[in-house]
Design an enzyme around this catalytic site. Structure first.
Site, PDB file in Angstrom:
ATOM      1  N   SER A  34      20.730 -15.039  33.781  1.00 16.09           N
ATOM      2  CA  SER A  34      21.121 -16.094  34.721  1.00 16.09           C
ATOM      3  C   SER A  34      21.627 -15.480  36.015  1.00 16.09           C
ATOM      4  O   SER A  34      21.448 -16.047  37.096  1.00 16.09           O
ATOM      5  CB  SER A  34      22.203 -16.985  34.097  1.00 16.09           C
ATOM      6  N   ARG A  67      19.293  -8.422  24.360  1.00 14.51           N
ATOM      7  CA  ARG A  67      18.295  -7.709  25.167  1.00 14.51           C
ATOM      8  C   ARG A  67      18.445  -6.210  25.057  1.00 14.51           C
ATOM      9  O   ARG A  67      17.488  -5.465  25.285  1.00 14.51           O
ATOM     10  CB  ARG A  67      18.439  -8.110  26.650  1.00 14.51           C
ATOM     11  N   HIS A  83      16.125 -17.760  27.929  1.00  9.81           N
ATOM     12  CA  HIS A  83      16.880 -18.656  27.041  1.00  9.81           C
ATOM     13  C   HIS A  83      15.918 -19.582  26.292  1.00  9.81           C
ATOM     14  O   HIS A  83      16.056 -19.793  25.092  1.00  9.81           O
ATOM     15  CB  HIS A  83      17.824 -19.556  27.850  1.00  9.81           C
ATOM     16  N   LYS A 139      33.505 -14.725  32.914  1.00  9.40           N
ATOM     17  CA  LYS A 139      32.591 -14.745  34.069  1.00  9.40           C
ATOM     18  C   LYS A 139      33.205 -15.527  35.211  1.00  9.40           C
ATOM     19  O   LYS A 139      34.072 -16.382  35.007  1.00  9.40           O
ATOM     20  CB  LYS A 139      31.247 -15.376  33.676  1.00  9.40           C
TER      21      LYS A 139
END
Ligand code: PNS
Length: 164
Positions: free
Chosen positions: A129, A91, A17, A41
């Site tokens: 994360s 990504r 990040h 999430k």
């Protein structure tokens, strides 16, 4: 002044990040890291105020970057802060598919903030994360994955986050 928003759940903020935020800070006059909730999430590891504190520690040395907490729509935050651009990192193809959809959702919802997708640097391709939370749970060396001030702050309270 060109203002960009770097949104995310930042649970916790990682070196991946921070790389993205640094790159955004080089492209725009002002960057606001927006600590939010991702409805899809789970509850996560850190409460929102802690995630904000960790994000602020991570960006403390970047003069044109600040961090805020926001519980509403990202498009509304952009409008309120008069930010023209959202910056997200990608990504892989899965990230891209998701961020592509979010780009057009956000553009339709607010005052049309544009989204800039930055490819993740190769060294952070596998950072997330989720992975950082696993490292925290199993007591691994966090300094490899997290900004050093963030790693130190988490280590101070590690007994609260250890294997659950
Ligand atoms: O770190 P993440 O999980 O990639 O962050 C996703 C986040 C928090 C940026 C995204 O879920 C989000 O924008 N949430 C705020 C609510 C919102 O505006 N949703 C889009 C329209 S329904």
């Amino acid at each position: 002044m060109r203002t960009a928003i770097c949104p995310g759940s930042f649970d916790p903020i990682t070196l991946g990040h921070l790389d993205l935020i640094r790159r955004a800070a080089a492209l725009f006059d002002r960057v606001i890291v927006c600590v939010m909730s991702n409805g899809s999430k789970d509850r996560g590891m850190f409460p929102p105020e802690k995630r904000l504190q960790l994000a602020r520690l991570a960006v403390a040395e970047l003069p044109n970057v600040e961090a805020e907490l926001w519980t509403g729509l990202l498009a509304d935050f952009c409008a309120q802060r008069q930010a023209q651009v959202i910056v997200k990192g990608v990504r892989n193809a899965t990230d891209f598919d998701w961020e592509y959809q979010m780009t057009w959702i956000n553009r339709g919802l607010g005052n049309g903030p544009e989204t800039v997708l930055l490819p993740a640097a190769p060294e952070y391709l596998w950072f997330s994360s989720t992975m950082a939370r696993e490292m925290i749970r199993y007591g691994q060396d966090l300094r490899k994955y997290l900004p050093s001030a963030v790693a130190e702050e988490i280590i101070k309270g590690i007994e609260d986050y250890g294997e659950q």
